[in-house]
Design an enzyme around this catalytic site. Sequence first.
Site, PDB file in Angstrom:
ATOM      1  N   CYS A 114       0.863  -1.180   0.000  1.00 44.55           N
ATOM      2  CA  CYS A 114       0.000   0.000   0.000  1.00 44.55           C
ATOM      3  C   CYS A 114       0.899   1.230   0.000  1.00 44.55           C
ATOM      4  O   CYS A 114       1.874   1.288   0.759  1.00 44.55           O
ATOM      5  CB  CYS A 114      -0.896   0.000   1.241  1.00 44.55           C
ATOM      6  SG  CYS A 114      -1.992   1.431   1.334  1.00 44.55           S
TER       7      CYS A 114
ATOM      8  N   HIS B 125      -9.079  -3.866  -1.734  1.00 50.79           N
ATOM      9  CA  HIS B 125      -8.074  -3.070  -1.021  1.00 50.79           C
ATOM     10  C   HIS B 125      -8.423  -1.584  -1.105  1.00 50.79           C
ATOM     11  O   HIS B 125      -8.432  -0.886  -0.086  1.00 50.79           O
ATOM     12  CB  HIS B 125      -6.684  -3.348  -1.621  1.00 50.79           C
ATOM     13  CG  HIS B 125      -5.592  -2.509  -1.047  1.00 50.79           C
ATOM     14  ND1 HIS B 125      -4.537  -3.045  -0.333  1.00 50.79           N
ATOM     15  CD2 HIS B 125      -5.382  -1.154  -1.064  1.00 50.79           C
ATOM     16  CE1 HIS B 125      -3.736  -2.055   0.065  1.00 50.79           C
ATOM     17  NE2 HIS B 125      -4.225  -0.900  -0.380  1.00 50.79           N
ATOM     18  N   GLU B 126      -8.704  -1.102  -2.339  1.00 51.32           N
ATOM     19  CA  GLU B 126      -8.959   0.331  -2.508  1.00 51.32           C
ATOM     20  C   GLU B 126     -10.239   0.755  -1.789  1.00 51.32           C
ATOM     21  O   GLU B 126     -10.286   1.822  -1.160  1.00 51.32           O
ATOM     22  CB  GLU B 126      -9.035   0.703  -3.990  1.00 51.32           C
ATOM     23  CG  GLU B 126      -7.733   0.497  -4.762  1.00 51.32           C
ATOM     24  CD  GLU B 126      -6.515   1.090  -4.082  1.00 51.32           C
ATOM     25  OE1 GLU B 126      -6.637   2.141  -3.425  1.00 51.32           O
ATOM     26  OE2 GLU B 126      -5.431   0.500  -4.181  1.00 51.32           O
TER      27      GLU B 126
ATOM     28  N   HIS C 288     -10.045   1.542   1.851  1.00 51.67           N
ATOM     29  CA  HIS C 288      -9.580   2.889   2.225  1.00 51.67           C
ATOM     30  C   HIS C 288     -10.754   3.833   2.473  1.00 51.67           C
ATOM     31  O   HIS C 288     -10.620   4.815   3.195  1.00 51.67           O
ATOM     32  CB  HIS C 288      -8.709   3.475   1.113  1.00 51.67           C
ATOM     33  CG  HIS C 288      -7.290   2.969   1.112  1.00 51.67           C
ATOM     34  ND1 HIS C 288      -6.407   3.225   2.129  1.00 51.67           N
ATOM     35  CD2 HIS C 288      -6.600   2.238   0.206  1.00 51.67           C
ATOM     36  CE1 HIS C 288      -5.227   2.673   1.851  1.00 51.67           C
ATOM     37  NE2 HIS C 288      -5.318   2.060   0.686  1.00 51.67           N
TER      38      HIS C 288
END
Length: 178
Positions: free
Chosen positions: A100, A142-143, A146
Site C-alpha cells: 500500500c 483493497h482500494e 480505504h
Amino acid sequence: MAVREILRMGHPVLLQQAEPVIQFNTPELAQLLEDMHDTMIAANGAGLAAPQIGVSLQVVVFGVKDNPRYPDADQVPYTILINPLITPLKEEIEDGWEGCLSVPGLRGVVPRYSHIRYTGFDPQGTAIDRTVQGFHARVVQHECDHLIGVLYPMRMRDLRQLGYTSVLFPDRDELEDD
Ligand code: NI
C-alpha cells in the site's frame, strides 16, 4: 500534472469513513481525478483512494498494466470508481501479498474474497457494474477498504506474514521503491 503527497499510516484521515460524491461531472471532481491519476502513476501504484491524498470522498482509481511493483499480476483496466459497493459472489477466500502506498516499504498476506461484483459510478455519473476475480477483485477490495478507514494490516490474520519488501523479495529490486 499534479502529484500530491500520499498520506501514510498514522494519519487520521486514513481511518475515516469517506463521504459519498453527490455531484458528478464537476470541475472539482475532474481535478481530483487528475491528481489521483498522476499521483498513482508517479508512485507506480496499482490503485489509489481519495483519502490517501487527504480527500475524504468515496473515489478510487486503479489499474495494472506492466506494473514494476506487481510484475506477476494480471492486467486490470484503468478504472475510476465512485461511491462503490462490493458484493462477494462466493464464500471462497484467497490469501495474497499486498502493499500500500500509505504503508511504504512493507508487504503482507491478506485474505480477500476471490470473486466479487462491484458497482458504482464513473465521473459522469454513469453506472459501472462488473463481476471480477483474482487480482482485480483483490485490488478493488483493497482500494474500497480505504473508504471505510481500513488499511490492509488491519485485515491480516497472521502478522508474521508482514515484512519489508526488500527482505521478503530480495531479488525484486524494482519492488523496493514503494
Ligand atoms: Ni492502499
